[in-house]
Design a protein around this motif. Structure first.
Motif, PDB file in Angstrom:
ATOM      1  N   ASP A  69       0.823  -1.210   0.000  1.00  0.00           N
ATOM      2  CA  ASP A  69       0.000   0.000   0.000  1.00  0.00           C
ATOM      3  C   ASP A  69       0.856   1.259   0.000  1.00  0.00           C
ATOM      4  N   ARG A  70       1.820   1.323   0.910  1.00  0.00           N
ATOM      5  CA  ARG A  70       2.602   2.536   1.121  1.00  0.00           C
ATOM      6  C   ARG A  70       3.470   2.886  -0.084  1.00  0.00           C
ATOM      7  N   ASN A  71       4.017   1.886  -0.764  1.00  0.00           N
ATOM      8  CA  ASN A  71       4.929   2.175  -1.871  1.00  0.00           C
ATOM      9  C   ASN A  71       4.247   2.149  -3.232  1.00  0.00           C
ATOM     10  N   THR A  72       2.947   1.852  -3.266  1.00  0.00           N
ATOM     11  CA  THR A  72       2.207   1.889  -4.525  1.00  0.00           C
ATOM     12  C   THR A  72       1.230   3.047  -4.566  1.00  0.00           C
ATOM     13  N   ALA A  73       0.646   3.378  -3.437  1.00  0.00           N
ATOM     14  CA  ALA A  73      -0.370   4.436  -3.377  1.00  0.00           C
ATOM     15  C   ALA A  73       0.102   5.769  -3.958  1.00  0.00           C
ATOM     16  N   PRO A  74       1.352   6.207  -3.716  1.00  0.00           N
ATOM     17  CA  PRO A  74       1.771   7.492  -4.290  1.00  0.00           C
ATOM     18  C   PRO A  74       1.668   7.536  -5.812  1.00  0.00           C
ATOM     19  N   PHE A  75       1.983   6.409  -6.475  1.00  0.00           N
ATOM     20  CA  PHE A  75       1.865   6.347  -7.930  1.00  0.00           C
ATOM     21  C   PHE A  75       0.397   6.373  -8.352  1.00  0.00           C
ATOM     22  N   THR A  76      -0.422   5.576  -7.656  1.00  0.00           N
ATOM     23  CA  THR A  76      -1.845   5.521  -7.980  1.00  0.00           C
ATOM     24  C   THR A  76      -2.483   6.896  -7.859  1.00  0.00           C
ATOM     25  N   GLU A  77      -2.206   7.571  -6.755  1.00  0.00           N
ATOM     26  CA  GLU A  77      -2.808   8.885  -6.513  1.00  0.00           C
ATOM     27  C   GLU A  77      -2.317   9.923  -7.527  1.00  0.00           C
ATOM     28  N   ALA A  78      -1.028   9.896  -7.840  1.00  0.00           N
ATOM     29  CA  ALA A  78      -0.480  10.867  -8.784  1.00  0.00           C
ATOM     30  C   ALA A  78      -1.052  10.660 -10.182  1.00  0.00           C
ATOM     31  N   ILE A  79      -1.124   9.400 -10.610  1.00  0.00           N
ATOM     32  CA  ILE A  79      -1.638   9.101 -11.947  1.00  0.00           C
ATOM     33  C   ILE A  79      -3.110   9.482 -12.047  1.00  0.00           C
ATOM     34  N   GLU A  80      -3.893   9.145 -11.041  1.00  0.00           N
ATOM     35  CA  GLU A  80      -5.319   9.478 -11.066  1.00  0.00           C
ATOM     36  C   GLU A  80      -5.539  10.983 -11.058  1.00  0.00           C
ATOM     37  N   SER A  81      -4.700  11.709 -10.325  1.00  0.00           N
ATOM     38  CA  SER A  81      -4.865  13.168 -10.246  1.00  0.00           C
ATOM     39  C   SER A  81      -4.508  13.848 -11.563  1.00  0.00           C
ATOM     40  N   ALA A  82      -3.773  13.147 -12.419  1.00  0.00           N
ATOM     41  CA  ALA A  82      -3.352  13.724 -13.701  1.00  0.00           C
ATOM     42  C   ALA A  82      -4.461  13.696 -14.743  1.00  0.00           C
ATOM     43  N   GLY A  83      -5.569  13.008 -14.456  1.00  0.00           N
ATOM     44  CA  GLY A  83      -6.662  12.958 -15.418  1.00  0.00           C
ATOM     45  C   GLY A  83      -6.430  11.925 -16.506  1.00  0.00           C
ATOM     46  N   ASP A  84      -7.032  12.149 -17.676  1.00  0.00           N
ATOM     47  CA  ASP A  84      -7.011  11.146 -18.746  1.00  0.00           C
ATOM     48  C   ASP A  84      -5.869  11.334 -19.740  1.00  0.00           C
ATOM     49  N   ASP A  85      -5.131  12.406 -19.628  1.00  0.00           N
ATOM     50  CA  ASP A  85      -4.047  12.687 -20.570  1.00  0.00           C
ATOM     51  C   ASP A  85      -2.828  11.828 -20.259  1.00  0.00           C
ATOM     52  N   GLY A  86      -2.411  11.007 -21.221  1.00  0.00           N
ATOM     53  CA  GLY A  86      -1.307  10.080 -20.991  1.00  0.00           C
ATOM     54  C   GLY A  86       0.005  10.762 -20.665  1.00  0.00           C
ATOM     55  N   TRP A  87       0.282  11.892 -21.313  1.00  0.00           N
ATOM     56  CA  TRP A  87       1.533  12.606 -21.059  1.00  0.00           C
ATOM     57  C   TRP A  87       1.566  13.145 -19.635  1.00  0.00           C
ATOM     58  N   GLN A  88       0.443  13.713 -19.186  1.00  0.00           N
ATOM     59  CA  GLN A  88       0.378  14.204 -17.817  1.00  0.00           C
ATOM     60  C   GLN A  88       0.486  13.051 -16.816  1.00  0.00           C
ATOM     61  N   GLN A  89      -0.068  11.914 -17.161  1.00  0.00           N
ATOM     62  CA  GLN A  89       0.062  10.735 -16.299  1.00  0.00           C
ATOM     63  C   GLN A  89       1.518  10.297 -16.194  1.00  0.00           C
ATOM     64  N   TYR A  90       2.213  10.299 -17.326  1.00  0.00           N
ATOM     65  CA  TYR A  90       3.621   9.920 -17.320  1.00  0.00           C
ATOM     66  C   TYR A  90       4.436  10.888 -16.470  1.00  0.00           C
ATOM     67  N   LEU A  91       4.198  12.184 -16.630  1.00  0.00           N
ATOM     68  CA  LEU A  91       4.917  13.170 -15.829  1.00  0.00           C
ATOM     69  C   LEU A  91       4.603  13.006 -14.346  1.00  0.00           C
ATOM     70  N   ALA A  92       3.360  12.668 -14.024  1.00  0.00           N
ATOM     71  CA  ALA A  92       2.983  12.455 -12.628  1.00  0.00           C
ATOM     72  C   ALA A  92       3.725  11.256 -12.046  1.00  0.00           C
ATOM     73  N   TYR A  93       3.854  10.201 -12.843  1.00  0.00           N
ATOM     74  CA  TYR A  93       4.610   9.017 -12.419  1.00  0.00           C
ATOM     75  C   TYR A  93       6.073   9.392 -12.145  1.00  0.00           C
ATOM     76  N   VAL A  94       6.664  10.123 -13.069  1.00  0.00           N
ATOM     77  CA  VAL A  94       8.068  10.529 -12.910  1.00  0.00           C
ATOM     78  C   VAL A  94       8.235  11.430 -11.697  1.00  0.00           C
ATOM     79  N   SER A  95       7.255  12.275 -11.440  1.00  0.00           N
ATOM     80  CA  SER A  95       7.368  13.195 -10.305  1.00  0.00           C
ATOM     81  C   SER A  95       7.457  12.439  -8.980  1.00  0.00           C
ATOM     82  N   VAL A  96       6.756  11.324  -8.879  1.00  0.00           N
ATOM     83  CA  VAL A  96       6.838  10.516  -7.650  1.00  0.00           C
ATOM     84  C   VAL A  96       8.246   9.965  -7.480  1.00  0.00           C
TER      85      VAL A  96
END
Length: 214
Positions: A69-96
């Motif tokens: 939970d602890r080491n996966t949730a940050p990615f899940t939350e960041a990706i979901e907060s980025a919306g439906d745009d794949g590029w923004q999702q990728y940047l959110a993943y990298v930001s974590v």
């Protein structure tokens, strides 16, 4: 003769024991975890442990789930907060990965080491890694890749990151930031970040994108 209660006993709950076990696992590995060691770490009696858990394995199962939970949730939350745009999702993943304020690479490494000697830990590890790779696959689908192209990019992204962590690469943060645009180019076929010329530019751009979506 019953152990005398220690002052800390009354203040401990299950999460206190899980936190102590997590700390020990990261610092010493699974072989460093024992009931006596954890009690000493917490300044508690071993009796206090049995008020919360039936046995050590019950605690270890909670540690496995805490990690998942602890080491996966940050990615899940960041990706979901980025919306439906794949590029923004990728940047959110990298930001974590860049921030490392919630995701802890050393925790991943400790669990992978533990999995070598524990079938149950290996099972939880497989389940969790499959979930993380699926998250990445969906990002690449959102970026416009299909089928095997999305799947292979997801695996390459995940395996390169886990290898980076397992090898405990100690490159300067500036060097790591300057490499990010080239990883993005290779993995996503997007050259957007290549225009960023300094490490600070990369950091500002990616973290600003994350804040804008939060």
């Amino acid at each position: 003769m019953a152990q005398p209660k220690k002052k800390a006993d009354r203040n401990l709950d299950r999460s206190s024991w899980v936190a102590a076990a997590r700390k020990t696992l990261i610092e010493k590995g699974i072989s460093g975890i024992s009931l006596r060691q954890l009690a000493e770490e917490l300044g508690a009696t071993t009796g206090a442990f049995y008020w919360q858990f039936g046995n050590l394995e019950e605690l270890l199962e909670e540690v496995r789930r805490d990690w998942a939970d602890r080491n996966t949730a940050p990615f899940t939350e960041a990706i979901e907060s980025a919306g439906d745009d794949g590029w923004q999702q990728y940047l959110a993943y990298v930001s974590v990965l860049l921030k490392e304020d919630q995701y802890v690479p050393a925790y991943d490494n400790a669990v992978r080491d533990w999995a070598h000697s524990s079938l149950r830990t290996a099972e939880v590890l497989r389940e969790t890694e499959a979930l993380r790779i699926e998250q990445l696959r969906r990002i690449f689908i959102a970026l416009g890749f299909e089928g095997r192209a999305a799947s292979v990019r997801a695996h390459v992204t995940y395996f390169s990151q886990t290898g980076y962590n397992a090898m405990q690469v100690t490159e300067p943060r500036e060097e790591r930031l300057l490499n990010v645009p080239y990883y993005a180019d290779v993995l996503t076929d997007r050259q957007d970040l290549l225009r960023l010329k300094t490490a600070q530019d990369v950091s500002n751009h990616i973290l600003a994108d994350k804040r804008a979506k939060s």
